[in-house]
Structures are given as structure tokens and as C-alpha cells.
Design an enzyme around this catalytic site. Structure first.
Site, short mmCIF file in Angstrom:
data_model
loop_
_atom_site.label_atom_id
_atom_site.label_comp_id
_atom_site.label_asym_id
_atom_site.label_seq_id
_atom_site.Cartn_x
_atom_site.Cartn_y
_atom_site.Cartn_z
N TRP A 89 -1.71 -5.94 -1.90
CA TRP A 89 -1.76 -7.01 -0.88
C TRP A 89 -3.13 -7.09 -0.21
O TRP A 89 -3.37 -7.96 0.62
CB TRP A 89 -0.70 -6.76 0.21
CG TRP A 89 -1.05 -5.64 1.18
CD1 TRP A 89 -1.57 -4.43 0.86
CD2 TRP A 89 -0.92 -5.67 2.60
NE1 TRP A 89 -1.75 -3.67 2.00
CE2 TRP A 89 -1.35 -4.41 3.10
CE3 TRP A 89 -0.46 -6.62 3.52
CZ2 TRP A 89 -1.35 -4.09 4.45
CZ3 TRP A 89 -0.46 -6.29 4.87
CH2 TRP A 89 -0.90 -5.04 5.33
N ASP A 90 -4.05 -6.19 -0.60
CA ASP A 90 -5.36 -6.14 0.07
C ASP A 90 -6.10 -7.48 0.04
O ASP A 90 -7.00 -7.72 0.84
CB ASP A 90 -6.24 -5.05 -0.56
CG ASP A 90 -5.59 -3.68 -0.51
OD1 ASP A 90 -4.37 -3.61 -0.80
OD2 ASP A 90 -6.26 -2.69 -0.18
N GLU B 206 3.48 2.67 4.91
CA GLU B 206 4.08 3.30 3.72
C GLU B 206 4.76 4.64 4.02
O GLU B 206 5.30 5.26 3.11
CB GLU B 206 3.00 3.51 2.66
CG GLU B 206 2.41 2.21 2.19
CD GLU B 206 1.51 2.38 0.98
OE1 GLU B 206 0.85 3.42 0.88
OE2 GLU B 206 1.48 1.46 0.15
N LYS C 89 1.60 5.04 8.95
CA LYS C 89 0.35 5.27 8.23
C LYS C 89 -0.72 4.28 8.71
O LYS C 89 -1.89 4.59 8.81
CB LYS C 89 0.60 5.07 6.74
CG LYS C 89 -0.61 5.24 5.86
CD LYS C 89 -0.24 5.05 4.40
CE LYS C 89 -1.43 5.27 3.49
NZ LYS C 89 -1.14 4.92 2.10
N GLN C 90 -0.30 3.06 8.98
CA GLN C 90 -1.26 2.00 9.32
C GLN C 90 -0.56 0.92 10.11
O GLN C 90 0.66 0.95 10.27
CB GLN C 90 -1.81 1.41 8.03
CG GLN C 90 -0.77 0.72 7.16
CD GLN C 90 -1.19 0.64 5.71
OE1 GLN C 90 -0.92 1.56 4.94
NE2 GLN C 90 -1.82 -0.44 5.33
C1 BGC Z 1 -2.41 1.36 1.79
C2 BGC Z 1 -1.97 0.01 1.29
C3 BGC Z 1 -3.05 -0.58 0.41
C4 BGC Z 1 -3.41 0.39 -0.70
C5 BGC Z 1 -4.53 -0.11 -1.56
C6 BGC Z 1 -2.79 2.24 0.61
O1 BGC Z 1 -3.28 3.46 1.08
O2 BGC Z 1 -1.39 1.97 2.51
O3 BGC Z 1 -1.71 -0.85 2.37
O4 BGC Z 1 -2.61 -1.76 -0.14
O5 BGC Z 1 -3.80 1.61 -0.13
O6 BGC Z 1 -5.69 -0.28 -0.81
#
Ligand code: BGC
Length: 924
Positions: A480-481, A619, A738-739
Site C-alpha cells: 500500500w506504500d 501490523e 507498529k505504526q
Molecule cells: C509496514 C507496512 C509497509 C511495508 C512495506 C511494513 O513494515 O508495516 O505498512 O507497507 O513495511 O514498506
């Protein structure tokens, strides 16, 4: 910018020499600041009387810089810094001072901390050298990443950060005469969109991984002299000095080294390389070897090494890394050729290297398995150089080179590539004056984004990976980046953004199949995709802390389709590309909406729609603790639910714009398909308590994490999931993210829009600003920032919150530095993070420059105080705007006439008065 201040932090003082220097500085019109320990302060008491000289108490670096820059209102770029303490050098360099000079007899320590120059004694400091550097080198250095010493620990990181690329190929800038090894050198080369899926038996099961193929290495050069039994190599060499440089303006990376063999023979080695921006199939490579203190016969082999596997990420080394078979090798006079084919995706890879013709008389082909090799022999006098220019062609059966392959001199191709880069920089460059460091790092983000996807991408079928064309992390997959990345392209290269969205479109059938497999309608976009568009998320992943393979449920992140839809809508806003919206874009939107309409579940008891068993961006929460892994996901993730409601609300606007051909093609019935859309949009479930949105159903009942406890136990608590799992616990039990997850809502939607959406859903929230503050303060405390994306989101939101500008700058710096300093301790060496890089650039556009493009241009600049001038370009609806922002003025220049209005605070003005296309605004 001129230098006006000299700053010293000295631990040891050599009085007479120092006094001489100070006198010469103060004779000219400079201000001088000392930071000295208390004892030395007494020693320098006499200087306090001089108006131009200040002696300040030195407690610690941040105290020092605060005192200096803030209280004295100094722009860092107007200062030169001199210190005998390497750590201070790094600190001041990062503050953005123009020149950092180290004084000491161990230059390595200073260069390691990014000194511009090092002298062994204060008596050697010459002011004219400093002025000269600032006058003649500073502007150039702002385009470069430079490492002036070798560091084994950092080498892989630097290889990544000095990668050369053009959107089609990326080559890590490793030392050409060293092959990949376990921990220091990794010369990987990647082609956009080139994957291979093979099985591995692991933890008693066969798993398939679709890997980003590390193709044969066309950059291998090995050499020795006379009867040397082995090639010169890090094992038998000492490095006397070296400089490793990436010139981001020209796209060229160079290494210069003086090497000393065990027996004392010294060689000067230079290597230059670039990936052709003018022609994506061509890469230039130039090697020069000069024996410094001996003469002898040089035996140098130029190879395309086919003995290559995927080996770049230690965690994946147990997985099958064999991705291609070499089919043919050739070597003749001045050229070598290697053909290979990927083992499962069956893509042919063709690599050719041409060498400068006049060397053909010195060459002989060498038979070697899996490697195409030419050996050059030449007797060299002392100090006589041998230069090998190599024109490398890379093509695949999917993207062939059309034209005649031949030797082209390095300089000729470089000139063309430079011209192509120069056009690109003319569009994308963000100029910052007042902060040299931010300027360099901002350019670094721009450079790597363009290496990852450039105007060349409009000619190929490739999306944009999370980790660039710079390494094997996340197997080159696409996540999704794009939600963070594409806004950069919308503003600079909408056609590249479109080609990235077309990559998704061409894989829409795979998403349809994925929906069907999950008993749903429409298109279910997989969490991770590679070449085919199928779901590629791994089933198990390795936890380096517990050394266990754990189940990976992250595929439950259905919100990826929201980012695809959000991008389509955002792209349309920037371009008004009706054709795309009515066809490919529209088709994707309809299928995504169909999916969500079939995914939501209506619950009569609360008269609400719910979304069960998905994961949000956080996540760490993969499932409810009591559920088995087969029942992954959590319910009613607020981010997902609210954005789905947003999407259905938008449908009213874009449905009529989608062509009837598309609707017919996919049997879309405006009556049947949309029968419950209105209802969904108004009745999706959200839980809000005390003005806080609950991240998902049940989140508020989870335990709080004892951060202090874990911070004492572990150096880095970013990956709390790995920590907890290694302790037989799980983040599923805790309020730990996590984020940014819930906060993503505020990142994508303006607070007012979010509040009115919630009101539309029947929830009673008001005061958008307070709502943001409450949620921000609640979630930031419970987030570990285990993903760099988290930094940009939090920084972005701080801009919206009054009186948090210091925090905003702090978070922006974390984000800006994240790849440069590899703050996650080893992830950048496996590939850059395109999301955070583009996120940083968006932050500059949206927050620091404060530009929001729409029906009007909204301006609300909030740049860091020491950035004297900020200028950038934005393309919006086919018009190119240049913005220049200073402390008290904004100037906008458009390249053609239009009817845009400009809003600043409550005032709306016409952009155009009479025939002007320049608009100037005085800030209040
Ligand atoms: C993040 C995701 C991201 C992925 C790729 C993961 O560590 O939690 O949000 O899409 O890295 O960058």
C-alpha cells in the site's frame, strides 16, 4: 549564502596558535563563538569584552546548538564549525552548518562523522581555505553523498544509498572487484518487474516465494599483477585512503581508493558508474588502475558473473535463492555477453558489455562456467594508468533494447544521461537555503525515488516497490506504500503515476480471482503483489529475535485497495484525466467498491454495517488472542471502516464519469450493484469513546504495555511484535501499534472532512482540531514506530496541531534521516524505503511550504525558521507552478494563464490580475 559566524568547540587548547587564528578571524567581520568548559572560559575571559566574540558555557550538544542558533538567531548555513571532537562534528553537520572542520590526528574518526575536511593541528587552519571551500564547493557538495573513509560496518548501507538507477535497472554501488559475501559487500542488480517464484521446504512445509531477481553481475572487475597467485582483494589489501561519492545531480557514483598490497605495492583505483537515464538499457562503467610505486604486468578480467543468487537479506538466506540459469556465455575481443533465463517466470535476461576498442589487442577470452570473461594484459610503468571503459547493455525478453549495441565512450553516454537527469531535476528539485544538511538529504530522497520509478517507467510494465530497485528486502514487492509515494509523482510526473496505476490495472483480473477465491465480488487487491498480481504475502516469516518462523497473517490488510482507490481519485484531482477515470481508473474503482459492498455485513441489532476479520495498517494486531491463526484479522478496524464509507461517499461524484462501455464490460448495473451503497456509506460502524476513535473492536479492553520495562531491557523497541513473541507473549494482548493506524484517517482526510464524515455516519463529534489532538496524543503514546512510515504520518499531523512546531521538526528529522542513518539498524542495507522518502517530500510540499492544490491554491507555510528560502515546483492540472517561500513572502509563478484563486488565511485573491502570471503575497 555567505559565512558570517565561526563556531568552535574545543576540548584541548593550544593557546598561542589558537589566539593567532582568532585574531585573524576577528579582523574580518565575523562573529566567533566558543563553547568551552568552565576552566577554559576563564582562560578566554578576555574575549568576552570583544563584541564580536562570545564565549559560551558548554554543557551538551543540544544545549549548545540551541543557545547558539536559536538565541542568536543564526542561520546554520551562515556558520562554519571547527572542533577537535568528532561527535560534535556530526551533530553540527546535521544542524546544517556550511562547513565542518575537524582538528585531530585521526582523520578517519572525523570523516566517519561527516567532516568536510580534517587538519592535524589548529596551526594549519587557513581561513582562505575555508572561504574557498564555501565559495567553490558548497553548492556542489549539496548535490553529493560523500564518504571519505571505508567502514566495514556501514559498507552495505552505503552501497544502497549510492545505488545508480533509472527506473528500469538499479545497481547497488558495491566495490567492483569484490563479490558478494556474508556481511560486507553485496553487488546486487535488479530489473523493475522481474520476479521469480520458487519453492523452499522450511519448518516442515513447502512455501513459495516470489523473489525480486538479483540478475548476473555485469560489473565484476578483478585484477592482479605479474605472478600474483590471487586477485587483489579485501583480504590481501590495506586501504590507504578512499572517497566514495554519489553525485545526485548527474546520477554518477564514483570510488577512488589507494590500495596497498600486503607486500607494499600500491595502486590507485578509480571506478565510475551510472545507469543511463537517457536510455534505460545502458549503464556506464569506467575503471582506472595506476600502480603507484612499482611496474609490472596488469592482468585484469572484465566479467559478467552468472554465479549469482539472491543472498542480500540474511533472514531469507534459508530460502531458495537460485532464480536463473545461465544459458550462454560469449567473449570476443572487446565484448562479453551472458544470456540467462529465470527458472520459473521464464524471462530471458541478456547482458552485454562492450569495452574501448583500442584495448582489443590486449584482450583474450577466458573460458569460465557461468561467467562471460575477457582478460586484459598490459605491462604498466610506475604511475602509468590503465583505463577500461565499459558500456553495459541490459535487456530482458519483456523489455528489449532496440538499436545497435556497440561501445560508446563513457563520457559520451554520461553526457546524455546527465542531460536527462538535468531535465528531471528541473522539475523535481526542492531548493532549501539556510540548511545545507536538509538540502542534501531532501535531494537524496528525490534521487532515490527517481531511481525507483522515473519517466522511463512509462515505457515498461512495472509498479513501484516498497524498497526501490536497491535490494531484496520485502522481495521487491508492492504494498500500500503507493499511498505515500504517488502524491510525489502526481505533482511532478503524473504520467509516471499513471503508469504505476496501470500496473495495477493490468493485474485487475488477478484481483478479481482473489475476490472470488475469498467468496467475494469485485476485485480484492492482494496485500503484496509482484509480477502476476497474485497474493504474494509470505505465509510464515522469520523472527530474528526468537529465531522461529511464525505465521504471517498480514495478508489480511484489505485496506490496500483503499489506497489504490484513493490514488485514482487523487490522480484525477491533479490531472483531470477524464480518459483514465472513465476507463481503467473507473473500472478499478467499480470493482473495488463491489468488493467492499460484498465484504460488509449488516447487523440488524445495531442497524450498522460491520467489516469483520481484516487487519489495519498496524501490523501488530493480527488476530484476537483467543482465535487460532486460521481465523486471522480483527473486526471493525476504524481506518478501514471510515475510509470505506468515504469511498462510497465519493462514488456519487465519479460514477457518472465512468464510461458505459466499461460498465457493460463488467456487467455493472447501476441499480443492482449500487442498491446498498448509500446505506453502507451512512451506516458503517465506528466506536468512539471520550473523543477517541477505537482502533478496532475490542482495542480499548487490551492491556497497556509497560514501555519503561522493555526500554530498559532492549536497545530498540520498534519491533515490539518480535520482542513479545520471543518472550512467548503477543502484541495481540496489548494496546501497542507498529505504526499510525487510526491516525492515518487524519493523514488522508482533513480533520473537518473526517468529522463531517463521522457526523454523516451518525456519530457525535465536533471541534475537528480538538478531535485530532485527542487522538494524536492518545495513539502516539501507544505506538512503537516499527515502520518508518509512522514518522511521516506523525510529523504531518503535528503541522495541524497548534504550538507543536518543534516536535514537527524533530519528527521530520527522524523521517528524513531514517534511511541515511539506517535508524532501524540494518534495514536500509537491504533496500531504501520509498514510502518514507516520498512522505518526506510530501511533508515539505504540504506542511513546510503549506501548499494544498484544489479549486483554489491554499497556502499556509510553516517552514523551519532557519530555512531562509524554500522553492519548489508543482504540476497541477497541466500547469506548472513555481513557488518561492521566504519568511515574509510567497511568490508563485505559473507557466501559463489560468483562473486559479489563492487562499491565504481568510483572504482569497485572484491569481491573475490583468496579464500577470506571477503572484506575490506578503505573509502576516
Ligand atoms: C509496514 C507496512 C509497509 C511495508 C512495506 C511494513 O513494515 O508495516 O505498512 O507497507 O513495511 O514498506
Amino acid at each position: 549564502m555567505n559565512i558570517k559566524h565561526f563556531v568552535f568547540i574545543l576540548n584541548t587548547i593550544d593557546k598561542s596558535n589558537f589566539e593567532k587564528l582568532i585574531k585573524s578571524i576577528s579582523k574580518e567581520n565575523f562573529k566567533v563563538y566558543f563553547f568551552l568548559s568552565e576552566m577554559d572560559l576563564i582562560f578566554f575571559e578576555e574575549y568576552k569584552t570583544n563584541d564580536k566574540i562570545k564565549a559560551l558555557r558548554y554543557n551538551n550538544q543540544s544545549d549548545t546548538s540551541h543557545t547558539l542558533f536559536e538565541q542568536n538567531n543564526i542561520s546554520p548555513e551562515e556558520a562554519a564549525f571547527i572542533s577537535d571532537d568528532p561527535k560534535n562534528i556530526k551533530y553540527f553537520r546535521k544542524l546544517g552548518v556550511a562547513h565542518c572542520l575537524g582538528i585531530g590526528d585521526n582523520p578517519k574518526d572525523f570523516y566517519h562523522n561527516y567532516a568536510d575536511d580534517v587538519l592535524d593541528h589548529i596551526s594549519k587552519v587557513k581561513l582562505k581555505d575555508i572561504y574557498n571551500w564555501i565559495e567553490n564547493h558548497l553548492e556542489y557538495e549539496k548535490w553529493c553523498l560523500v564518504y571519505k573513509h571505508f567502514d566495514k560496518e556501514e559498507e552495505k548501507l552505503r552501497e544502497t544509498l549510492t545505488t545508480v538507477g533509472n527506473g528500469f535497472v538499479g545497481h547497488r554501488n558495491a566495490i567492483s572487484f569484490i563479490k558478494a559475501d556474508n556481511d560486507t559487500h553485496y553487488p546486487g542488480t535488479y530489473v523493475a518487474g522481474l520476479f521469480n517464484k520458487v519453492p523452499t521446504k522450511i519448518a516442515d512445509r513447502e512455501i513459495f516465494n516470489n523473489d525480486f531477481v538479483n540478475i548476473p553481475n555485469a560489473f565484476l572487475i578483478e585484477f592482479k599483477f605479474d605472478d600474483d597467485s590471487e586477485n587483489w582483494h579485501s583480504k590481501n589489501l590495506k586501504l590507504i585512503n578512499c572517497e566514495h561519492r554519489l553525485n545526485m545531480k548527474t546520477g554518477e557514483a564514483t570510488r577512488k581508493m589507494t590500495l596497498e598490497h600486503q607486500d607494499g605495492r600500491q595502486v590507485h583505483y578509480t571506478c565510475q558508474q551510472f545507469a543511463g537515464m537517457h536510455n534505460m538499457h545502458i549503464l556506464g562503467h569506467n575503471i582506472k588502475i595506476v600502480p603507484l610505486n612499482f611496474e609490472g604486468e596488469l592482468k585484469l578480467s572484465s566479467s559478467i558473473d552468472g554465479d549469482i543468487i539472491n543472498y542480500g537479506v540474511p533472514r531469507y538466506r534459508k530460502l531458495n535463492g537460485h532464480h536463473f540459469d545461465v544459458k550462454q556465455t560469449l567473449a570476443d575481443k572487446n565484448y562479453i555477453n551472458l544470456k540467462a533465463e529465470t527458472t520459473a517466470s521464464n524471462v530471458e535476461i541478456n547482458l552485454c558489455v562492450y569495452h574501448n576498442n583500442q584495448l582489443a589487442k590486449h584482450s583474450e577470452p577466458v573460458l569460465a562456467d557461468n561467467t562471460a570473461k575477457l582478460l586484459f594484459k598490459k605491462t604498466l610503468e610506475k604511475k602509468q594508468g590503465f583505463e577500461l571503459e565499459r558500456t553495459i547493455y541490459i535487456e530482458t525478453s519483456r523489455n528489449q533494447f532496440h538499436g545497435q549495441k556497440k561501445f560508446v565512450s563513457y563520457d559520451t553516454s554520461l553526457k546524455k544521461s546527465k542531460a536527462a537527469w538535468s531535465k528531471i531535476w528541473n522539475n523535481i528539485d526542492i531548493k532549501i537555503s539556510g540548511d545545507r544538511y536538509a538540502q542534501e538529504l531532501v535531494r537524496m530522497q528525490l534521487y532515490h525515488l527517481i531511481c525507483s520509478a522515473s519517466p522511463n517507467n512509462t515505457k515498461i510494465d512495472a509498479g513501484i516497490t516498497a524498497r526501490g530497485l536497491h535490494g531484496e528486502a520485502y522481495r521487491g514487492h508492492i504494498f500500500w506504500d503507493e499511498l505515500f509515494i504517488l502524491p510525489f509523482y502526481f505533482k511532478n510526473y503524473p504520467e509516471v503515476a499513471k503508469s504505476i496505476m496501470m500496473y495495477r490495472y493490468r493485474r485487475l483480473d488477478a484481483a478479481r480471482r482473489h475476490a472470488k477465491k475469498n467468496n467475494k465480488e469485485g476485485a480484492l487487491i492482494p496485500w503484496q503483489i509482484a509480477d502476476t498480481g497474485e497474493e504474494e504475502t509470505q505465509e510464515i516469516h522469520y523472527n530474528p529475535m526468537s529465531k522461529e518462523w511464525d505465521p504471517d497473517l498480514s495478508r489480511k490488510q484489505r485496506h490496500v485497495s483503499i489506497s489504490v482507490a484513493f490514488n485514482i481519485i487523487n490522480y484525477y484531482k491533479h490531472t483531470q484525466d477524464d480518459d483514465f477515470l472513465s476507463h481503467e481508473g473507473g473500472e478499478m474503482l467499480l470493482e473495488i467498491l463491489r468488493y467492499w459492498a460484498s465484504k460488509v455485513r449488516y447487523n440488524q441489532s445495531d442497524n450498522r454495517y460491520h467489516i469483520y476479520r481484516v487487519m489495519g495498517p498496524d501490523e501488530f494486531h493480527e488476530k484476537y488472542p483467543e482465535n487460532p491463526v486460521t481465523d486471522g484479522g480483527i473486526d471493525d478496524n476504524a481506518y478501514t471502516n471510515i475510509m470505506v464509507s468515504w469511498l462510497f461517499s465519493k462514488a456519487v461524484q465519479f460514477l457518472p464519469k465512468i464510461s458505459t462501455d466499461v460498465k457493460e464490460k463488467i456487467n455493472f448495473s447501476s441499480k443492482e450493484d449500487t442498491h446498498n451503497w448509500n446505506d453502507i456509506k451512512n451506516k458503517l460502524f465506528v466506536s468512539i469513546k471520550d473523543n477517541i476513535i477505537e482502533q478496532f473492536d475490542g482495542y480499548f479492553d487490551l492491556k497497556e504495555i509497560d514501555w519503561q520495562l522493555y526500554k530498559e531491557k532492549y536497545d530498540d523497541v520498534g519491533r515490539m511484535d518480535r520482542i513479545l513473541k520471543s518472550e512467548n507473549d503477543s502484541p495481540d494482548h496489548y494496546k501497542v501499534a507498529k505504526q499510525a493506524d487510526t491516525l492515518m484517517l487524519f493523514y488522508l482526510l482533513e480533520s473537518e472532512e473526517l468529522v463531517s464524515l463521522l457526523n454523516q455516519l451518525g456519530y457525535d463529534v465536533e471541534n475537528p482540531e480538538q478531535f485530532l489532538i485527542n487522538n494524536f496524543d492518545y495513539y502516539i503514546k501507544r505506538t512503537s514506530h516499527g515502520s518508518t512510515l509512522s514518522y511521516v504520518v506523525h510529523a504531518y499531523l503535528l503541522d495541524e496541531i497548534p504550538n507543536r512546531d518543534d516536535d514537527l521538526c524533530k519528527w521530520f528529522h527522524y523521517a528524513l534521516n531514517s534511511d541515511f542513518d539506517d535508524i532501524q539498524g540494518g534495514t536500509t542495507e537491504e533496500g531504501i524505503h520509498c514510502g518514507v522518502m516520498a512522505g518526506n517530500i510530501n511533508l515539505i510540499y504540504n506542511c513546510f511550504a503549506g501548499i494544498k492544490m484544489g479549486n483554489t491554491i491554499k497556502l499556509n507555510p510553516n517552514k523551519p525558521k532557519h530555512w531562509k528560502n524554500l522553492s519548489l515546483k508543482i504540476k497541477f492540472q497541466n500547469i506548472n507552478y513555481r513557488f518561492e517561500i521566504t519568511d515574509n513572502k510567497i511568490k508563485i509563478k505559473a507557466d501559463s494563464r489560468h483562473n486559479m484563486k489563492v487562499r491565504y488565511k481568510d483572504k482569497v485573491s485572484d491569481f491573475l490580475d490583468s496579464n500577470q502570471i506571477i503572484f506575490s503575497l506578503v505573509l502576516v
